[in-house]
Design a protein around this motif. Sequence first.
Motif, PDB file in Angstrom:
ATOM      1  N   VAL A  49      65.586   3.286  54.419  1.00 43.35           N
ATOM      2  CA  VAL A  49      64.127   3.368  54.486  1.00 43.35           C
ATOM      3  C   VAL A  49      63.511   1.980  54.358  1.00 43.35           C
ATOM      4  CG1 VAL A  49      62.051   4.171  53.280  1.00 43.35           C
ATOM      5  CG2 VAL A  49      63.957   5.741  53.646  1.00 43.35           C
ATOM      6  N   PHE A  50      63.939   1.222  53.344  1.00 45.49           N
ATOM      7  CA  PHE A  50      63.340  -0.083  53.122  1.00 45.49           C
ATOM      8  C   PHE A  50      63.757  -1.094  54.191  1.00 45.49           C
ATOM      9  CE2 PHE A  50      63.282   1.658  48.683  1.00 45.49           C
ATOM     10  CZ  PHE A  50      61.913   1.856  48.665  1.00 45.49           C
ATOM     11  N   ALA A  51      64.957  -0.952  54.733  1.00 39.73           N
ATOM     12  CA  ALA A  51      65.366  -1.814  55.838  1.00 39.73           C
ATOM     13  C   ALA A  51      64.508  -1.548  57.073  1.00 39.73           C
ATOM     14  CB  ALA A  51      66.842  -1.600  56.159  1.00 39.73           C
ATOM     15  N   ALA A  52      64.250  -0.267  57.351  1.00 40.65           N
ATOM     16  CA  ALA A  52      63.404   0.073  58.491  1.00 40.65           C
ATOM     17  C   ALA A  52      61.969  -0.365  58.252  1.00 40.65           C
ATOM     18  CB  ALA A  52      63.461   1.584  58.753  1.00 40.65           C
ATOM     19  N   TYR A  53      61.509  -0.263  57.016  1.00 43.00           N
ATOM     20  CA  TYR A  53      60.145  -0.678  56.701  1.00 43.00           C
ATOM     21  C   TYR A  53      59.995  -2.187  56.801  1.00 43.00           C
ATOM     22  CZ  TYR A  53      55.554  -0.609  54.479  1.00 43.00           C
ATOM     23  OH  TYR A  53      54.204  -0.742  54.221  1.00 43.00           O
ATOM     24  N   ALA A  54      61.048  -2.929  56.533  1.00 46.36           N
ATOM     25  CA  ALA A  54      61.008  -4.381  56.732  1.00 46.36           C
ATOM     26  C   ALA A  54      60.725  -4.715  58.196  1.00 46.36           C
ATOM     27  CB  ALA A  54      62.319  -5.012  56.280  1.00 46.36           C
ATOM     28  N   GLU A  55      61.285  -3.937  59.103  1.00 45.01           N
ATOM     29  CA  GLU A  55      61.005  -4.137  60.529  1.00 45.01           C
ATOM     30  C   GLU A  55      59.545  -3.820  60.841  1.00 45.01           C
ATOM     31  OE1 GLU A  55      61.455  -4.993  64.549  1.00 45.01           O
ATOM     32  OE2 GLU A  55      62.844  -5.409  62.894  1.00 45.01           O
ATOM     33  N   VAL A  56      59.004  -2.771  60.227  1.00 47.39           N
ATOM     34  CA  VAL A  56      57.589  -2.443  60.402  1.00 47.39           C
ATOM     35  C   VAL A  56      56.712  -3.601  59.930  1.00 47.39           C
ATOM     36  CG1 VAL A  56      55.727  -0.950  59.568  1.00 47.39           C
ATOM     37  CG2 VAL A  56      57.890   0.057  60.303  1.00 47.39           C
ATOM     38  N   CYS A  57      57.038  -4.152  58.770  1.00 51.77           N
ATOM     39  CA  CYS A  57      56.268  -5.282  58.244  1.00 51.77           C
ATOM     40  C   CYS A  57      56.353  -6.481  59.169  1.00 51.77           C
ATOM     41  CB  CYS A  57      56.768  -5.649  56.854  1.00 51.77           C
ATOM     42  SG  CYS A  57      56.483  -4.380  55.601  1.00 51.77           S
ATOM     43  N   LEU A  58      57.509  -6.680  59.783  1.00 52.56           N
ATOM     44  CA  LEU A  58      57.665  -7.766  60.750  1.00 52.56           C
ATOM     45  C   LEU A  58      56.760  -7.544  61.959  1.00 52.56           C
ATOM     46  CD1 LEU A  58      59.083 -10.197  62.105  1.00 52.56           C
ATOM     47  CD2 LEU A  58      60.898  -8.614  62.798  1.00 52.56           C
ATOM     48  N   VAL A  59      56.752  -6.342  62.487  1.00 54.81           N
ATOM     49  CA  VAL A  59      55.921  -6.033  63.654  1.00 54.81           C
ATOM     50  C   VAL A  59      54.442  -6.253  63.334  1.00 54.81           C
ATOM     51  CG1 VAL A  59      55.126  -4.157  65.152  1.00 54.81           C
ATOM     52  CG2 VAL A  59      57.566  -4.432  64.685  1.00 54.81           C
ATOM     53  N   ILE A  60      54.004  -5.756  62.183  1.00 53.07           N
ATOM     54  CA  ILE A  60      52.598  -5.901  61.811  1.00 53.07           C
ATOM     55  C   ILE A  60      52.253  -7.353  61.539  1.00 53.07           C
ATOM     56  CG2 ILE A  60      50.920  -5.356  60.004  1.00 53.07           C
ATOM     57  CD1 ILE A  60      52.129  -2.566  59.870  1.00 53.07           C
ATOM     58  N   GLU A  92      52.523   7.243  62.698  1.00 48.07           N
ATOM     59  CA  GLU A  92      53.007   8.122  63.761  1.00 48.07           C
ATOM     60  C   GLU A  92      53.413   7.345  65.011  1.00 48.07           C
ATOM     61  OE1 GLU A  92      50.145  11.206  64.490  1.00 48.07           O
ATOM     62  OE2 GLU A  92      49.903  11.648  62.351  1.00 48.07           O
ATOM     63  N   ARG A  93      53.369   6.028  64.938  1.00 46.09           N
ATOM     64  CA  ARG A  93      53.748   5.202  66.077  1.00 46.09           C
ATOM     65  C   ARG A  93      55.271   5.218  66.249  1.00 46.09           C
ATOM     66  NH1 ARG A  93      49.585   2.816  69.314  1.00 46.09           N
ATOM     67  NH2 ARG A  93      47.694   3.305  68.156  1.00 46.09           N
ATOM     68  N   PRO A  94      55.755   5.078  67.497  1.00 45.53           N
ATOM     69  CA  PRO A  94      57.216   5.080  67.709  1.00 45.53           C
ATOM     70  C   PRO A  94      57.937   4.017  66.901  1.00 45.53           C
ATOM     71  CG  PRO A  94      56.062   5.361  69.790  1.00 45.53           C
ATOM     72  CD  PRO A  94      54.999   5.058  68.768  1.00 45.53           C
ATOM     73  N   TRP A  95      57.330   2.845  66.742  1.00 47.02           N
ATOM     74  CA  TRP A  95      58.002   1.775  66.011  1.00 47.02           C
ATOM     75  C   TRP A  95      58.043   2.019  64.509  1.00 47.02           C
ATOM     76  CZ3 TRP A  95      54.155  -0.430  63.026  1.00 47.02           C
ATOM     77  CH2 TRP A  95      52.840  -0.376  63.523  1.00 47.02           C
ATOM     78  N   PHE A  96      57.329   3.048  64.011  1.00 45.60           N
ATOM     79  CA  PHE A  96      57.406   3.418  62.595  1.00 45.60           C
ATOM     80  C   PHE A  96      58.442   4.512  62.360  1.00 45.60           C
ATOM     81  CE2 PHE A  96      56.170   4.577  58.367  1.00 45.60           C
ATOM     82  CZ  PHE A  96      55.413   3.529  57.864  1.00 45.60           C
ATOM     83  N   GLN A  97      58.853   5.187  63.410  1.00 53.65           N
ATOM     84  CA  GLN A  97      59.704   6.369  63.239  1.00 53.65           C
ATOM     85  C   GLN A  97      61.047   6.094  62.575  1.00 53.65           C
ATOM     86  OE1 GLN A  97      58.193   9.352  63.569  1.00 53.65           O
ATOM     87  NE2 GLN A  97      56.563   7.841  63.865  1.00 53.65           N
ATOM     88  N   PRO A  98      61.681   4.910  62.743  1.00 56.32           N
ATOM     89  CA  PRO A  98      62.936   4.672  62.013  1.00 56.32           C
ATOM     90  C   PRO A  98      62.799   4.804  60.497  1.00 56.32           C
ATOM     91  CG  PRO A  98      62.735   3.086  63.793  1.00 56.32           C
ATOM     92  CD  PRO A  98      61.429   3.839  63.738  1.00 56.32           C
ATOM     93  N   VAL A  99      61.606   4.572  59.963  1.00 55.14           N
ATOM     94  CA  VAL A  99      61.401   4.791  58.530  1.00 55.14           C
ATOM     95  C   VAL A  99      61.612   6.267  58.198  1.00 55.14           C
ATOM     96  CG1 VAL A  99      59.710   4.721  56.654  1.00 55.14           C
ATOM     97  CG2 VAL A  99      59.803   2.848  58.318  1.00 55.14           C
ATOM     98  N   TRP A 100      61.052   7.145  59.014  1.00 52.72           N
ATOM     99  CA  TRP A 100      61.153   8.581  58.746  1.00 52.72           C
ATOM    100  C   TRP A 100      62.538   9.133  59.053  1.00 52.72           C
ATOM    101  CZ3 TRP A 100      57.517   8.566  55.755  1.00 52.72           C
ATOM    102  CH2 TRP A 100      56.219   8.144  56.069  1.00 52.72           C
ATOM    103  N   SER A 101      63.242   8.518  59.987  1.00 52.02           N
ATOM    104  CA  SER A 101      64.571   9.032  60.343  1.00 52.02           C
ATOM    105  C   SER A 101      65.683   8.445  59.478  1.00 52.02           C
ATOM    106  CB  SER A 101      64.864   8.757  61.820  1.00 52.02           C
ATOM    107  OG  SER A 101      64.852   7.370  62.098  1.00 52.02           O
ATOM    108  N   ALA A 102      65.362   7.507  58.598  1.00 52.31           N
ATOM    109  CA  ALA A 102      66.370   6.934  57.707  1.00 52.31           C
ATOM    110  C   ALA A 102      66.924   8.022  56.783  1.00 52.31           C
ATOM    111  CB  ALA A 102      65.757   5.803  56.884  1.00 52.31           C
ATOM    112  N   THR A 103      68.188   7.875  56.412  1.00 51.85           N
ATOM    113  CA  THR A 103      68.847   8.921  55.611  1.00 51.85           C
ATOM    114  C   THR A 103      69.194   8.464  54.195  1.00 51.85           C
ATOM    115  OG1 THR A 103      70.984   8.263  56.533  1.00 51.85           O
ATOM    116  CG2 THR A 103      69.796  10.049  57.651  1.00 51.85           C
TER     117      THR A 103
END
Length: 219
Positions: A106-117, A90-101
């Motif tokens: 989705v996986f591109a946005a999740y790659a950014e999440v993995c980078l942040v973590i 529910e963090r703002p930096w995770f939201q691009p995963v949910w807003s992907a179409t």
Amino acid sequence: MGDVNDKPRRRYSSATRSEGARRTRQAIVATAGALFVERGYAATSLADIATAAGVARPTVFAAFGSKGALLGQVLDQGLAGDDAPVPVAERPWFQPVWSATTPAAVFAAYAEVCLVIGRRAAPLFEAVRRAADDAPEAAQLWATLQDNRRAGARMVVAHAQRLGPLAPHLDADTATDIVWIYNDPAHYAALVSERGWAEDRFRQWLADTMCQTLLGGPS
């Protein structure tokens, strides 16, 4: 009944006290994280943490109860970025995963999440992994981390499947296993911290690799 000349006592600000306690907890968590990474979990005592944080040992114990509980808090804040009671998803930096179409988005946005973590928590993950060999509380935390990573992977795969199909040979369970492998912060530690990859290169590699493996094409 009190004297009519008595003046009401000024109420102590509970907000000020709470903020002071929060700052103390934050200092302890930051100090503990640095020492666990630098010295290792087993070689770091609550007394060491208290001394380095500039507080009394009973303060550390009162705030967290045990070294194992403190390690868990260090990991939680390392993953989330702060001590707010908000789940990672529910963090703002995770939201691009949910807003992907599309699944690829989705996986591109999740790659950014993995980078942040990875940037925040890769050294802490390694500290827990090493401690798990000798400390039961660390071993339990390590097992929980693996379960949570897989739960996160399952959630991302399910969202991608709602937007489009995976590669024909993949079922959801296998796709979850693959994402679970790729969302390990150890990849950030190996490629960025050790091999010196730029973060943009790492993110693009991770996005392309997940998309190629899970969808049969690049991100």
